[in-house]
Design an enzyme around this catalytic site. Structure first.
Site, PDB file in Angstrom:
ATOM      1  N   GLY A  14      -6.140  -8.719  -4.112  1.00 15.70           N
ATOM      2  CA  GLY A  14      -7.291  -8.531  -3.223  1.00 15.70           C
ATOM      3  C   GLY A  14      -8.428  -7.678  -3.752  1.00 15.70           C
ATOM      4  CB  SER A  20     -11.888  -4.206  -3.333  1.00 19.95           C
ATOM      5  OG  SER A  20     -12.684  -5.357  -3.325  1.00 19.95           O
ATOM      6  CE1 TYR A 158     -11.193  -4.970  11.839  1.00 19.28           C
ATOM      7  CE2 TYR A 158      -9.110  -4.959  13.009  1.00 19.28           C
ATOM      8  CZ  TYR A 158      -9.816  -4.970  11.829  1.00 19.28           C
ATOM      9  OH  TYR A 158      -9.145  -4.978  10.623  1.00 19.28           O
ATOM     10  CE  LYS A 165      -6.232  -5.710   8.951  1.00 18.11           C
ATOM     11  NZ  LYS A 165      -5.844  -6.153   7.601  1.00 18.11           N
ATOM     12  NE  ARG A 195     -22.029   1.570   4.112  1.00 24.43           N
ATOM     13  CZ  ARG A 195     -22.568   1.590   5.330  1.00 24.43           C
ATOM     14  NH1 ARG A 195     -22.862   0.470   5.930  1.00 24.43           N
ATOM     15  NH2 ARG A 195     -22.800   2.722   5.944  1.00 24.43           N
ATOM     16  CB  ALA A 198     -13.190  -7.369   4.267  1.00 24.83           C
TER      17      ALA A 198
HETATM   18  P1  NAD Z   1     -12.538  -6.743   0.391  1.00 23.47           P
HETATM   19  O1  NAD Z   1     -13.479  -7.800   0.879  1.00 23.47           O
HETATM   20  O2  NAD Z   1     -12.911  -6.007  -0.816  1.00 23.47           O
HETATM   21  O3  NAD Z   1     -11.074  -7.351   0.210  1.00 23.47           O
HETATM   22  C1  NAD Z   1     -10.588  -8.450   0.932  1.00 23.47           C
HETATM   23  C2  NAD Z   1      -9.914  -9.348  -0.072  1.00 23.47           C
HETATM   24  O4  NAD Z   1      -9.236 -10.432   0.586  1.00 23.47           O
HETATM   25  C3  NAD Z   1     -10.918  -9.988  -1.055  1.00 23.47           C
HETATM   26  O5  NAD Z   1     -10.549  -9.693  -2.382  1.00 23.47           O
HETATM   27  C4  NAD Z   1     -10.779 -11.462  -0.771  1.00 23.47           C
HETATM   28  O6  NAD Z   1     -10.990 -12.278  -1.910  1.00 23.47           O
HETATM   29  C5  NAD Z   1      -9.319 -11.518  -0.314  1.00 23.47           C
HETATM   30  N1  NAD Z   1      -8.992 -12.793   0.328  1.00 23.47           N
HETATM   31  C6  NAD Z   1      -9.572 -13.354   1.424  1.00 23.47           C
HETATM   32  N2  NAD Z   1      -9.031 -14.580   1.635  1.00 23.47           N
HETATM   33  C7  NAD Z   1      -8.104 -14.778   0.662  1.00 23.47           C
HETATM   34  C8  NAD Z   1      -7.231 -15.839   0.333  1.00 23.47           C
HETATM   35  N3  NAD Z   1      -7.193 -16.986   1.052  1.00 23.47           N
HETATM   36  N4  NAD Z   1      -6.409 -15.711  -0.740  1.00 23.47           N
HETATM   37  C9  NAD Z   1      -6.422 -14.581  -1.487  1.00 23.47           C
HETATM   38  N5  NAD Z   1      -7.225 -13.535  -1.227  1.00 23.47           N
HETATM   39  C10 NAD Z   1      -8.067 -13.639  -0.164  1.00 23.47           C
HETATM   40  O7  NAD Z   1     -12.401  -5.749   1.651  1.00 23.47           O
HETATM   41  P2  NAD Z   1     -11.385  -4.550   1.948  1.00 23.47           P
HETATM   42  O8  NAD Z   1     -11.997  -3.833   3.094  1.00 23.47           O
HETATM   43  O9  NAD Z   1     -11.051  -3.840   0.714  1.00 23.47           O
HETATM   44  O10 NAD Z   1     -10.109  -5.319   2.526  1.00 23.47           O
HETATM   45  C11 NAD Z   1      -8.789  -5.152   2.022  1.00 23.47           C
HETATM   46  C12 NAD Z   1      -7.823  -4.958   3.197  1.00 23.47           C
HETATM   47  O11 NAD Z   1      -8.095  -3.695   3.807  1.00 23.47           O
HETATM   48  C13 NAD Z   1      -7.932  -5.996   4.306  1.00 23.47           C
HETATM   49  O12 NAD Z   1      -6.638  -6.303   4.777  1.00 23.47           O
HETATM   50  C14 NAD Z   1      -8.705  -5.244   5.374  1.00 23.47           C
HETATM   51  O13 NAD Z   1      -8.483  -5.758   6.682  1.00 23.47           O
HETATM   52  C15 NAD Z   1      -8.086  -3.876   5.203  1.00 23.47           C
HETATM   53  N6  NAD Z   1      -8.793  -2.770   5.841  1.00 23.47           N
HETATM   54  C16 NAD Z   1     -10.112  -2.560   5.595  1.00 23.47           C
HETATM   55  C17 NAD Z   1     -10.775  -1.515   6.218  1.00 23.47           C
HETATM   56  C18 NAD Z   1     -12.236  -1.274   5.962  1.00 23.47           C
HETATM   57  O14 NAD Z   1     -12.879  -0.589   6.756  1.00 23.47           O
HETATM   58  N7  NAD Z   1     -12.811  -1.779   4.893  1.00 23.47           N
HETATM   59  C19 NAD Z   1     -10.072  -0.675   7.103  1.00 23.47           C
HETATM   60  C20 NAD Z   1      -8.719  -0.905   7.329  1.00 23.47           C
HETATM   61  C21 NAD Z   1      -8.079  -1.966   6.703  1.00 23.47           C
END
Ligand code: NAD
Length: 258
Positions: A14, A20, A158, A165, A195, A198
């Site tokens: 990811g 990320s 959300y 989640k 930030r 996603a």
């Molecule tokens: P990000 O956009 O950098 O990462 C999301 C990743 O999911 C990307 O690399 C994307 O390519 C991948 N992805 C989406 N569909 C896919 C698929 N079909 N196959 C393989 N990969 C796929 O954003 P992030 O915020 O780093 O997200 C990572 C995790 O952290 C997510 O689960 C997100 O819900 C969680 N999260 C984020 C936050 C926040 O505020 N950013 C807070 C809590 C949890």
């Protein structure tokens, strides 16, 4: 006790760009001496991910394309990893997706397709990759996923991702129970808002960040590095007695009764 990860191999799923959360995790594991394997969703991420990883000094990383909606792709990826490195010691699942239309307005308007899409990519994928990774984790190890408070409480906008989640959080507990006998621990980090690509999809994300800065006990948002270091803890022997846990890394925001 030695908590170095030298001689251990971890799969990080990811990384999309330098913002990320997966990238924060990769850097923490790298600093602890781990060998890293990266998977990315599609070809368009290959070069950006390889360019980022090239900045990790001395890292002999491997790269695989893996769309987690595709069972054959998951099988092939972990089959290739098994052929290439044999044993892995852990996995960071940092993947989620929902249609932008479902991340604003009212949850009651969620479409069937939108609901299934977010569950498929954001929750079921953890089950599928855990099943594929287990045969490679012959020395035991850890699986970590990323969740958010919106799965426990109602967080404006959300919506469908909150329910995904909640499903992910429950999956962590069921997977922890199944995989514990193989000495594999499964935990989640509930990260505060950061930030990222996603996060951009969530309506009025700026006001979520502002609320943390004003009200969270630490009066600030958290960084990718802080989440990364917690993932290091959960993927190392430091947390060897911990499984099925949801650990909040959110400046303490979750304790408030607002
Ligand atoms: P990000 O956009 O950098 O990462 C999301 C990743 O999911 C990307 O690399 C994307 O390519 C991948 N992805 C989406 N569909 C896919 C698929 N079909 N196959 C393989 N990969 C796929 O954003 P992030 O915020 O780093 O997200 C990572 C995790 O952290 C997510 O689960 C997100 O819900 C969680 N999260 C984020 C936050 C926040 O505020 N950013 C807070 C809590 C949890």
């Amino acid at each position: 006790m030695n908590f170095s990860l030298e001689g251990r191999t971890y799969v990080v799923m990811g990384v999309a760009n330098k913002r990320s959360i997966a990238w924060g995790i990769a850097r923490s594991l790298h600093e602890a001496g781990a060998r890293l394997i990266f998977t990315y969703a599609s070809e368009r991420f290959e070069k950006p991910v390889k360019d980022l990883v090239a900045t990790l000094e001395g890292q002999d990383a491997l790269f695989y394309e893996c769309d987690v909606t595709n069972d054959e792709a998951i099988q092939k990826t972990f089959g290739d990893i098994q052929n290439d490195v044999g044993v892995i010691h852990g996995l960071a699942h940092c993947i989620a997706f929902a249609d932008k239309e479902d991340l604003k307005g009212e949850f009651v308007d969620t479409s069937r397709d939108g609901f299934l899409l977010s569950q498929n990519i954001s929750a079921y994928s953890l089950i599928a990759v855990s099943r594929a990774a287990q045969p490679l984790m012959t020395e035991g190890g850890g699986i970590v996923t990323l969740t958010y408070l919106g799965g426990e409480r109602v967080v404006q906008n959300y919506n469908v991702m909150g329910v995904a989640k909640a499903s992910l959080d429950a999956s962590v507990r069921y997977l922890a129970n199944d995989l514990g006998k193989h000495n594999i621990r499964v935990n989640a980090i509930s990260a505060g808002p950061i930030r990222t690509l996603a996060a951009k999809g969530v309506g009025d994300f700026n006001s979520v960040l502002k609320q943390i800065e004003e009200k969270a006990p630490l009066r600030r948002t958290v960084s990718q590095e802080e989440v990364g270091d917690t993932a290091y803890y959960l993927l190392s022997d430091l947390s060897r007695g911990v499984t099925g846990e949801i650990l909040h890394v959110d400046s303490g925001f979750n304790i408030l009764g607002l």
